[in-house]
Structure formats: C-alpha cells, structure tokens
Design a protein around this motif. Structure first.
Motif, PDB file in Angstrom:
ATOM      1  N   SER A  53     -21.627  37.266 -14.378  1.00 39.52           N
ATOM      2  CA  SER A  53     -21.144  36.778 -13.215  1.00 39.52           C
ATOM      3  C   SER A  53     -20.029  35.527 -13.312  1.00 39.52           C
ATOM      4  O   SER A  53     -20.720  34.842 -14.238  1.00 39.52           O
ATOM      5  CB  SER A  53     -21.930  36.476 -12.291  1.00 39.52           C
ATOM      6  N   LEU A  54     -18.686  35.389 -12.579  1.00 37.51           N
ATOM      7  CA  LEU A  54     -17.843  34.871 -13.125  1.00 37.51           C
ATOM      8  C   LEU A  54     -17.248  34.120 -12.339  1.00 37.51           C
ATOM      9  O   LEU A  54     -17.790  34.290 -10.368  1.00 37.51           O
ATOM     10  CB  LEU A  54     -16.748  35.442 -14.152  1.00 37.51           C
ATOM     11  N   GLY A  55     -17.437  32.886 -12.253  1.00 38.78           N
ATOM     12  CA  GLY A  55     -16.905  32.167 -11.305  1.00 38.78           C
ATOM     13  C   GLY A  55     -15.839  30.790 -11.574  1.00 38.78           C
ATOM     14  O   GLY A  55     -15.621  29.842 -10.638  1.00 38.78           O
ATOM     15  N   LYS A  56     -14.918  31.349 -12.596  1.00 34.98           N
ATOM     16  CA  LYS A  56     -13.726  30.852 -13.365  1.00 34.98           C
ATOM     17  C   LYS A  56     -12.487  31.241 -11.997  1.00 34.98           C
ATOM     18  O   LYS A  56     -11.767  31.922 -12.264  1.00 34.98           O
ATOM     19  CB  LYS A  56     -13.502  30.392 -13.957  1.00 34.98           C
ATOM     20  N   LEU A  57     -12.373  30.103 -11.601  1.00 34.64           N
ATOM     21  CA  LEU A  57     -11.075  30.717 -10.743  1.00 34.64           C
ATOM     22  C   LEU A  57      -9.732  29.978 -11.642  1.00 34.64           C
ATOM     23  O   LEU A  57      -9.277  28.971 -11.764  1.00 34.64           O
ATOM     24  CB  LEU A  57     -11.004  29.012  -9.257  1.00 34.64           C
ATOM     25  N   GLU A  58      -9.215  31.181 -12.045  1.00 37.48           N
ATOM     26  CA  GLU A  58      -7.719  30.958 -12.676  1.00 37.48           C
ATOM     27  C   GLU A  58      -6.541  30.209 -11.502  1.00 37.48           C
ATOM     28  O   GLU A  58      -6.536  31.055 -10.784  1.00 37.48           O
ATOM     29  CB  GLU A  58      -7.474  32.249 -12.965  1.00 37.48           C
ATOM     30  N   LEU A  59      -6.006  29.065 -12.571  1.00 37.90           N
ATOM     31  CA  LEU A  59      -5.079  28.577 -11.167  1.00 37.90           C
ATOM     32  C   LEU A  59      -3.584  28.619 -12.695  1.00 37.90           C
ATOM     33  O   LEU A  59      -2.656  28.193 -11.192  1.00 37.90           O
ATOM     34  CB  LEU A  59      -5.101  27.245 -11.244  1.00 37.90           C
ATOM     35  N   VAL A  60      -3.435  28.896 -13.363  1.00 39.51           N
ATOM     36  CA  VAL A  60      -1.642  29.005 -14.273  1.00 39.51           C
ATOM     37  C   VAL A  60      -2.186  30.056 -15.280  1.00 39.51           C
ATOM     38  O   VAL A  60      -3.133  29.731 -15.340  1.00 39.51           O
ATOM     39  CB  VAL A  60      -1.693  27.638 -14.211  1.00 39.51           C
ATOM     40  N   LYS A  61      -0.905  30.278 -15.564  1.00 41.83           N
ATOM     41  CA  LYS A  61      -0.825  31.108 -16.676  1.00 41.83           C
ATOM     42  C   LYS A  61       0.247  31.178 -17.798  1.00 41.83           C
ATOM     43  O   LYS A  61       1.459  30.546 -17.015  1.00 41.83           O
ATOM     44  CB  LYS A  61      -0.870  32.698 -16.249  1.00 41.83           C
ATOM     45  N   TYR A  62       0.170  30.438 -18.810  1.00 45.36           N
ATOM     46  CA  TYR A  62       1.964  29.924 -19.583  1.00 45.36           C
ATOM     47  C   TYR A  62       1.849  31.948 -20.649  1.00 45.36           C
ATOM     48  O   TYR A  62       1.318  31.448 -21.414  1.00 45.36           O
ATOM     49  CB  TYR A  62       1.014  29.149 -20.524  1.00 45.36           C
ATOM     50  N   THR A  63       3.148  32.059 -20.118  1.00 47.26           N
ATOM     51  CA  THR A  63       3.183  33.147 -21.603  1.00 47.26           C
ATOM     52  C   THR A  63       4.662  32.323 -22.287  1.00 47.26           C
ATOM     53  O   THR A  63       5.227  31.828 -22.194  1.00 47.26           O
ATOM     54  CB  THR A  63       3.940  34.157 -20.778  1.00 47.26           C
ATOM     55  N   PHE A  64       4.238  33.106 -24.123  1.00 51.86           N
ATOM     56  CA  PHE A  64       4.616  31.975 -25.437  1.00 51.86           C
ATOM     57  C   PHE A  64       4.969  33.457 -25.723  1.00 51.86           C
ATOM     58  O   PHE A  64       4.420  34.636 -25.812  1.00 51.86           O
ATOM     59  CB  PHE A  64       3.714  31.776 -25.971  1.00 51.86           C
ATOM     60  N   LYS A  65       6.558  33.451 -26.094  1.00 57.38           N
ATOM     61  CA  LYS A  65       6.875  33.980 -27.760  1.00 57.38           C
ATOM     62  C   LYS A  65       7.566  33.599 -28.645  1.00 57.38           C
ATOM     63  O   LYS A  65       7.926  31.990 -28.790  1.00 57.38           O
ATOM     64  CB  LYS A  65       8.401  34.947 -27.202  1.00 57.38           C
ATOM     65  N   ASP A  66       7.501  34.012 -29.774  1.00 57.89           N
ATOM     66  CA  ASP A  66       6.854  33.068 -30.815  1.00 57.89           C
ATOM     67  C   ASP A  66       6.759  33.612 -32.158  1.00 57.89           C
ATOM     68  O   ASP A  66       7.095  34.844 -31.985  1.00 57.89           O
ATOM     69  CB  ASP A  66       5.623  32.509 -31.375  1.00 57.89           C
ATOM     70  N   ARG A 172      -2.880  20.287 -10.751  1.00 53.34           N
ATOM     71  CA  ARG A 172      -2.044  19.686 -10.344  1.00 53.34           C
ATOM     72  C   ARG A 172      -2.086  21.410  -9.037  1.00 53.34           C
ATOM     73  O   ARG A 172      -1.941  21.385  -7.404  1.00 53.34           O
ATOM     74  CB  ARG A 172      -0.068  19.530 -10.718  1.00 53.34           C
ATOM     75  N   ASN A 173      -1.879  22.676 -10.122  1.00 57.95           N
ATOM     76  CA  ASN A 173      -2.446  24.067  -8.757  1.00 57.95           C
ATOM     77  C   ASN A 173      -3.334  23.975  -8.240  1.00 57.95           C
ATOM     78  O   ASN A 173      -3.528  24.475  -7.056  1.00 57.95           O
ATOM     79  CB  ASN A 173      -1.910  25.033  -9.863  1.00 57.95           C
ATOM     80  N   ALA A 174      -4.663  23.254  -8.394  1.00 63.14           N
ATOM     81  CA  ALA A 174      -5.520  23.493  -7.796  1.00 63.14           C
ATOM     82  C   ALA A 174      -5.944  22.731  -6.034  1.00 63.14           C
ATOM     83  O   ALA A 174      -6.189  22.849  -5.044  1.00 63.14           O
ATOM     84  CB  ALA A 174      -6.780  22.660  -8.854  1.00 63.14           C
ATOM     85  N   ASP A 175      -4.968  21.686  -6.348  1.00 61.82           N
ATOM     86  CA  ASP A 175      -4.632  20.711  -5.884  1.00 61.82           C
ATOM     87  C   ASP A 175      -3.671  20.952  -4.259  1.00 61.82           C
ATOM     88  O   ASP A 175      -4.074  20.805  -3.365  1.00 61.82           O
ATOM     89  CB  ASP A 175      -3.792  19.555  -5.828  1.00 61.82           C
ATOM     90  N   PRO A 180      -4.794  22.798   0.908  1.00 58.25           N
ATOM     91  CA  PRO A 180      -4.611  23.502   2.218  1.00 58.25           C
ATOM     92  C   PRO A 180      -5.632  24.450   2.514  1.00 58.25           C
ATOM     93  O   PRO A 180      -5.944  24.302   4.099  1.00 58.25           O
ATOM     94  CB  PRO A 180      -3.007  24.010   2.001  1.00 58.25           C
ATOM     95  N   LEU A 181      -5.870  25.220   1.964  1.00 56.72           N
ATOM     96  CA  LEU A 181      -6.721  26.690   1.960  1.00 56.72           C
ATOM     97  C   LEU A 181      -8.788  25.707   2.785  1.00 56.72           C
ATOM     98  O   LEU A 181      -8.903  26.630   3.313  1.00 56.72           O
ATOM     99  CB  LEU A 181      -7.282  27.393   1.381  1.00 56.72           C
ATOM    100  N   LEU A 182      -9.284  25.207   1.669  1.00 54.01           N
ATOM    101  CA  LEU A 182     -10.162  24.002   2.178  1.00 54.01           C
ATOM    102  C   LEU A 182      -9.933  23.376   3.422  1.00 54.01           C
ATOM    103  O   LEU A 182     -10.997  22.956   4.615  1.00 54.01           O
ATOM    104  CB  LEU A 182     -10.390  23.464   1.554  1.00 54.01           C
ATOM    105  N   LYS A 189      -9.836  16.957   7.185  1.00 48.13           N
ATOM    106  CA  LYS A 189      -8.903  16.184   5.910  1.00 48.13           C
ATOM    107  C   LYS A 189     -10.173  17.004   5.230  1.00 48.13           C
ATOM    108  O   LYS A 189     -11.483  16.510   4.301  1.00 48.13           O
ATOM    109  CB  LYS A 189      -8.759  15.024   6.366  1.00 48.13           C
ATOM    110  N   VAL A 190      -9.375  17.133   3.997  1.00 49.83           N
ATOM    111  CA  VAL A 190     -10.107  17.438   2.655  1.00 49.83           C
ATOM    112  C   VAL A 190      -9.651  16.771   0.953  1.00 49.83           C
ATOM    113  O   VAL A 190      -8.267  16.121   1.388  1.00 49.83           O
ATOM    114  CB  VAL A 190      -9.783  19.117   2.332  1.00 49.83           C
ATOM    115  N   GLY A 191     -10.708  16.117   0.904  1.00 54.16           N
ATOM    116  CA  GLY A 191     -10.293  15.369  -0.893  1.00 54.16           C
ATOM    117  C   GLY A 191     -10.192  16.219  -2.011  1.00 54.16           C
ATOM    118  O   GLY A 191     -11.626  16.678  -2.024  1.00 54.16           O
ATOM    119  N   LEU A 192      -9.700  15.941  -2.551  1.00 53.86           N
ATOM    120  CA  LEU A 192     -10.011  16.764  -4.109  1.00 53.86           C
ATOM    121  C   LEU A 192     -10.235  15.974  -4.940  1.00 53.86           C
ATOM    122  O   LEU A 192      -9.006  15.146  -5.913  1.00 53.86           O
ATOM    123  CB  LEU A 192      -9.664  17.995  -4.476  1.00 53.86           C
ATOM    124  N   VAL A 193     -11.020  15.844  -5.684  1.00 50.56           N
ATOM    125  CA  VAL A 193     -11.673  14.105  -6.781  1.00 50.56           C
ATOM    126  C   VAL A 193     -12.077  15.286  -8.546  1.00 50.56           C
ATOM    127  O   VAL A 193     -12.853  15.807  -7.892  1.00 50.56           O
ATOM    128  CB  VAL A 193     -12.259  13.293  -6.964  1.00 50.56           C
TER     129      VAL A 193
END
Length: 198
Positions: A53-66, A172-175, A180-182, A189-193
């Motif tokens: 079971s997975l519960g990780k919410l992916e919020l950002v992906k960085y792509t690199f070239k090196d 930042r992306n989680a906020d 707004p969704l919640l 009014k929703v506060g995230l900490v």
C-alpha cells in the motif's frame, strides 16, 4: 616453372571461390530469406510477489541532465575512465500514511492539519535517455566500470535534487495544491503546518 604458376593460379582461384561463397552466405544470412525458416517463441510465467500500500503524495519532480566522468584508479595499469551523458529524475513527496487523527484539529470555521515533513521519495537514472559517451583503458572490465559510473551518477542526482531545494519546493507545492482542495471539500478555512517533531 609453368607447373608452379598453374598451381599458384589454382590456389588463387580456389581462394577467390571460397571468399565469394562466404560473401554470398553472409548476404543470405543477413537477408530476410532465412527469416521464413526461423521463428522465435517466448514463454513467461509472471508471479505476483508482493502488494504494498502506498500513501505518498508526489508533489514535484526534478529532471536533470549531466555529463559524468568516472575514473577507476589502478596501481599498475593506466587509470580506466568512463564518460556518461545521463538524464535522471528525483521526486519530492509527502507520506500521507503518517497523518494521525490527532494531527487534524477542527473548530467551527477552520481546520488545521499537521503534515509530515517533505521527503525525497525517489531518484533514478533514466537509462533510455542516458548513454555511454566514451570509455578509456577499460579493456579488462568495461561493464563494471560503466556500472560504477551509473551508480555514482545516481548518487549525484540525489544530491543535486537536495541542493536544488526539492524539499522546499515540495512543501510549497503541498500548500498550493492541498490547501484550496481541502478548503473546497470542507467548506472551512484550512491551515497546513509541517510537523517539526520528526
């Protein structure tokens, strides 16, 4: 002397005949003529090993070239090195399975949710878009040299993501996405900490 010349000519003609037959065989072998007489079959028996079971919410992906240069230091032989052109990615997420009921505080017009700290949930090399540019003095164990170079490149992808602020961007992306969704779902009014106890 003429017997020698005749024998030499026969030898040359025989060599040319053999070379011609080899050339014809290579043409026939590489053409589709033989494919009519050849076929391949693959049998697979895939078995489900594990369900997680997975519960990780992916919020950002960085792509690199090196461009990665990996050198293997040798005592007696010249140093072997491999140069790779690598594309990789790293993903920032929040593990929602770590939210407990006591992490959600609600009153009449507001809800405060304590989220776990952002984490780097995955990083990898995209092997389809990466390639070995060059290897030198790797005649003894080129596959090990290239494998070590890819492992080093994967470590660099992880470090580059952390240095590039992927955890801050995840926060930042989680906020920006969750608040707004919640608020829309709850009508409050929703506060995230973020949990600093970890």
């Amino acid at each position: 002397m003429s017997k020698f010349i005749n024998a030499l000519l026969r030898l040359i003609l025989f060599a040319m005949l053999i070379a011609g037959l080899i050339a014809i065989w290579e043409q026939v072998r590489s053409s589709s003529l033989l494919s009519r007489f050849r076929r391949s079959e693959t049998t697979e028996r895939t078995v489900l090993k594990e369900v997680t079971s997975l519960g990780k919410l992916e919020l950002v992906k960085y792509t690199f070239k090196d461009i990665v240069e990996h050198e293997q230091i040798n005592t007696f032989l010249p140093n072997a090195n491999a140069i790779l052109i690598v594309e990789g990615e790293a993903t920032g997420c929040i593990d929602l399975t770590r939210i407990k009921p006591e992490d959600i505080q609600a009153d009449a017009d507001s809800v405060t949710i304590r989220l776990p700290q952002p984490e780097l949930c995955g990083w990898k090399i995209n092997h389809d878009r990466s390639r070995v540019y060059d290897t030198r003095f790797s005649f003894l164990n080129e596959s090990q040299l290239v494998s070590d170079a890819y492992r080093q490149a994967e470590r660099q992808i992880r470090q580059a993501a952390l240095n590039g602020g992927i955890l801050t961007q995840t926060r930042r992306n989680a906020d920006q996405m969750l608040r707004p969704l919640l608020a829309r779902v709850s009508g409050k009014k929703v506060g995230l900490v973020f949990d600093d106890r970890q």
